[in-house]
Design a protein around this motif. Sequence first.
Motif, mmCIF file in Angstrom:
data_model
loop_
_atom_site.group_PDB
_atom_site.id
_atom_site.type_symbol
_atom_site.label_atom_id
_atom_site.label_comp_id
_atom_site.label_asym_id
_atom_site.label_seq_id
_atom_site.Cartn_x
_atom_site.Cartn_y
_atom_site.Cartn_z
ATOM 1 N N ARG A 157 0.691 -1.241 -0.015
ATOM 2 C CA ARG A 157 0.011 -0.094 0.034
ATOM 3 C C ARG A 157 0.759 1.386 -0.027
ATOM 4 O O ARG A 157 0.622 2.169 -0.582
ATOM 5 N N ASP A 158 1.968 1.203 0.741
ATOM 6 C CA ASP A 158 2.878 2.534 0.698
ATOM 7 C C ASP A 158 4.119 1.963 1.188
ATOM 8 O O ASP A 158 4.525 1.651 2.333
ATOM 9 N N ASP A 177 -5.227 -7.203 3.053
ATOM 10 C CA ASP A 177 -5.494 -5.972 2.653
ATOM 11 C C ASP A 177 -6.786 -5.450 3.308
ATOM 12 O O ASP A 177 -6.734 -4.432 3.403
ATOM 13 N N ASP A 201 -6.847 -1.949 5.321
ATOM 14 C CA ASP A 201 -7.967 -0.873 5.254
ATOM 15 C C ASP A 201 -8.350 -0.537 6.612
ATOM 16 O O ASP A 201 -8.510 0.966 6.703
ATOM 17 N N TYR A 204 -5.661 2.099 8.316
ATOM 18 C CA TYR A 204 -5.892 3.203 7.801
ATOM 19 C C TYR A 204 -7.106 3.942 8.452
ATOM 20 O O TYR A 204 -6.927 5.116 8.707
#
Length: 365
Positions: A30-31, A353, A357, A360
């Motif tokens: 993701r990052d 994943d 989510d 975050y």
Amino acid sequence: MSVKKVIISGGGTGGHIFPAISIANALRRRDPEVKILFVGAKGRMEMERVPAAGYDIEGLEVMGFDRKRLWRNFKVLWKLYKSRRKARKIIRDFGADIAVGVGGYASGPTLMMAQKLGIPTLIQEQNSYAGVTNKHLGKHAGCICVAYEHMDRFFPADKIVMTGNPVREAITQCAVDRAEAKRLLGFDPERPLVAVVGGSLGARTINEAIKASMDKITATGAQILWQTGKYYADDCLPAAEGKKDVQAMAFVSRMDLVYRAADVIVSRAGASTISELQLVGTPAILIPSPNVAEDHQRKNALALVERDAAVMILDADATAQLADTVNGLLADPDRLAALAANVKAMGLPAADDRIVDHIYALCDK
């Protein structure tokens, strides 16, 4: 707010470590700039496995309570006190935006100190029956990611999200069919294969049961892949010598192929194993370990048995019942197909994943 610094805490067994590393990998996808620090227990397997996966780890001198010999817990309490102090320093020095607990000795003091410092916490509860530490931490966690229904027995319902358990990427992405997987593992693709796995360290009862059962199983024409675990290799490997339909080994590195190749898997009922079975759809005979907190493996297995998604043999009955149970399943293709379909229907792919989510979302709050 973007997530910049994440602490992931826990370990002790592969069942905690593999999901933790899967979450870290999903965060990096993701990052790529995200900073990740693991916190584990000194002397446990995470102190080797996590650096091998490319992540930094700090160790706490923490150990589990001795439920049978309570007088030994003075040392445990002293180590817990020291671990909390060290966890506080680790969290402050790292500047964590969030702390994620995956279970295991180290997750308790780490998440407890994060909560005291006002840092958001997320719990990834892998089992169908929550342990004492996670139940306590859940009262103050921002989010609790689970893999089973009815977890509001243990946690506040408004904090629970159904994500499933993260599974090793190699297992979900293996694309070979059963015949080819058997060939790659050195077995005859035309004959049934029973895979016996007790975890990387091994399971004494499963090993004793297969020693007593393998001749009766192979007499039907079936083949056996037997992972003894490293603790039991010296005792078990000689038992398979000279038996052409049995391959015994201390450790299997290609579990992705084993799941694809096996017509039936015989296994303990740890949360990670069950999640892997659900995603690949392999029929299983589960022999829950009786030596775990809260008897959670039996409860994990029952969650599948109640949906006709696995067969369970109790640990005490394994030696007497294993051969007949295996042979009965191999002789009933319709039953095997039903077990495979039902266990696969329980699978929740891309759990890593989904958990990211919620990491975050928690920070954005």
